[in-house]
Design a protein around this motif. Structure first.
Motif, short mmCIF file in Angstrom:
data_model
loop_
_atom_site.label_atom_id
_atom_site.label_comp_id
_atom_site.label_asym_id
_atom_site.label_seq_id
_atom_site.Cartn_x
_atom_site.Cartn_y
_atom_site.Cartn_z
N ALA A 33 0.83 -1.21 0.00
CA ALA A 33 0.00 0.00 0.00
C ALA A 33 0.87 1.26 0.00
CB ALA A 33 -0.93 0.01 1.22
N VAL A 34 1.94 1.26 0.78
CA VAL A 34 2.85 2.41 0.81
C VAL A 34 3.48 2.61 -0.57
CG1 VAL A 34 5.06 3.25 1.73
CG2 VAL A 34 3.34 2.28 3.28
N PHE A 35 3.97 1.53 -1.15
CA PHE A 35 4.63 1.64 -2.46
C PHE A 35 3.65 2.15 -3.52
CE2 PHE A 35 6.10 -0.09 -6.53
CZ PHE A 35 7.32 0.58 -6.61
N ARG A 36 2.45 1.62 -3.54
CA ARG A 36 1.46 2.06 -4.52
C ARG A 36 1.10 3.53 -4.32
NH1 ARG A 36 -3.38 -1.59 -5.62
NH2 ARG A 36 -3.26 -0.43 -7.56
N LEU A 37 0.99 3.96 -3.06
CA LEU A 37 0.70 5.37 -2.78
C LEU A 37 1.83 6.26 -3.29
CD1 LEU A 37 -1.15 7.47 -1.35
CD2 LEU A 37 0.25 7.07 0.70
N LEU A 38 3.07 5.84 -3.08
CA LEU A 38 4.21 6.63 -3.53
C LEU A 38 4.31 6.66 -5.05
CD1 LEU A 38 6.87 5.74 -0.84
CD2 LEU A 38 5.59 7.87 -1.10
N VAL A 39 3.96 5.57 -5.71
CA VAL A 39 3.94 5.57 -7.18
C VAL A 39 2.90 6.58 -7.66
CG1 VAL A 39 3.34 4.19 -9.22
CG2 VAL A 39 4.85 3.23 -7.47
N GLN A 40 1.74 6.60 -7.02
CA GLN A 40 0.69 7.55 -7.39
C GLN A 40 1.10 8.99 -7.11
OE1 GLN A 40 -2.76 6.31 -5.21
NE2 GLN A 40 -2.97 4.39 -6.33
N PRO A 43 7.13 11.64 -8.68
CA PRO A 43 8.53 11.83 -8.27
C PRO A 43 8.73 12.79 -7.10
CG PRO A 43 8.24 12.32 -10.62
CD PRO A 43 6.89 12.03 -10.05
N GLN A 44 7.77 13.67 -6.83
CA GLN A 44 7.92 14.58 -5.71
C GLN A 44 7.76 13.87 -4.37
OE1 GLN A 44 5.32 14.71 -7.82
NE2 GLN A 44 3.45 14.75 -6.61
N GLY A 45 7.13 12.70 -4.36
CA GLY A 45 7.02 11.90 -3.15
C GLY A 45 6.10 12.50 -2.10
N ALA A 87 9.91 8.78 -1.85
CA ALA A 87 9.40 8.70 -3.22
C ALA A 87 9.67 7.30 -3.76
CB ALA A 87 10.07 9.74 -4.11
N ALA A 88 8.80 6.89 -4.67
CA ALA A 88 9.02 5.61 -5.34
C ALA A 88 10.31 5.71 -6.15
CB ALA A 88 7.84 5.28 -6.26
N ASN A 89 11.09 4.66 -6.13
CA ASN A 89 12.30 4.59 -6.95
C ASN A 89 11.88 3.92 -8.26
OD1 ASN A 89 14.68 4.09 -8.23
ND2 ASN A 89 15.67 3.10 -6.50
N TYR A 90 11.58 4.75 -9.26
CA TYR A 90 11.06 4.22 -10.53
C TYR A 90 12.09 3.36 -11.25
CZ TYR A 90 7.12 7.23 -9.66
OH TYR A 90 6.02 7.81 -9.09
N ALA A 91 13.38 3.67 -11.11
CA ALA A 91 14.41 2.84 -11.72
C ALA A 91 14.41 1.45 -11.09
CB ALA A 91 15.78 3.50 -11.60
N GLY A 92 14.26 1.41 -9.76
CA GLY A 92 14.19 0.12 -9.07
C GLY A 92 12.95 -0.66 -9.47
N MET A 93 11.81 0.04 -9.57
CA MET A 93 10.56 -0.60 -9.98
C MET A 93 10.69 -1.13 -11.41
SD MET A 93 6.76 1.09 -10.35
CE MET A 93 7.21 2.07 -11.79
N ASN A 94 11.22 -0.30 -12.31
CA ASN A 94 11.38 -0.74 -13.70
C ASN A 94 12.39 -1.87 -13.81
OD1 ASN A 94 9.47 1.03 -14.67
ND2 ASN A 94 10.96 2.66 -15.02
N GLY A 95 13.40 -1.85 -12.96
CA GLY A 95 14.36 -2.95 -12.94
C GLY A 95 13.70 -4.27 -12.56
#
Length: 123
Positions: A33-40, A43-45, A87-95
């Motif tokens: 839930a935390v990760f999904r909230l941060l993705v939403q 990048p400003q977190g 903030a979500a780490n989009y590079a980590g998520m995409n990785g």
């Protein structure tokens, strides 16, 4: 063509061990839930206090969950004034996504479309 999408996005290719750490971090209801909230949030977190309020998670529990997500390379933390912004780490998520789909469709461009997936789940 190891983790082609990861390399193209600038993210570090994952190993089996790092993928397991990331998946384990997401395999818990509050952390997911935390990760999904941060993705939403983008990048400003969000400040930890705002995350706790939005998800009704006690600050001490939230701290533990954020630490686990950071250890899994799925969130970043930066200090802004007196607040810590996560903030979500989009590079980590995409990785992680690239790792999971690396051998999809026998290495050919992905042949699994969203409409194909919807058709399979409704039949």
């Amino acid at each position: 063509m190891k983790n082609a999408e990861t390399i193209a996005s600038g993210a570090t290719p994952l190993t089996n061990a790092s993928a397991i750490v990331a998946l384990a971090a997401l395999a818990q209801e509050s952390r997911l839930a935390v990760f999904r909230l941060l993705v939403q949030a983008g990048p400003q977190g969000m400040a930890a206090t705002k995350i706790a309020e939005a998800l009704a998670i006690a600050p001490s529990s939230l701290s533990f969950h954020l630490k686990e997500l950071a250890h899994a390379n799925l969130v970043t933390a930066s200090k802004t004034g007196r607040s810590i912004i996560y903030a979500a780490n989009y590079a980590g998520m995409n990785g992680l996504l690239a790792f999971l789909t690396e051998n999809c469709c026998a290495g050919a461009p992905c042949c699994v479309s969203e409409s194909h997936l919807l058709k399979e789940t409704t039949t």
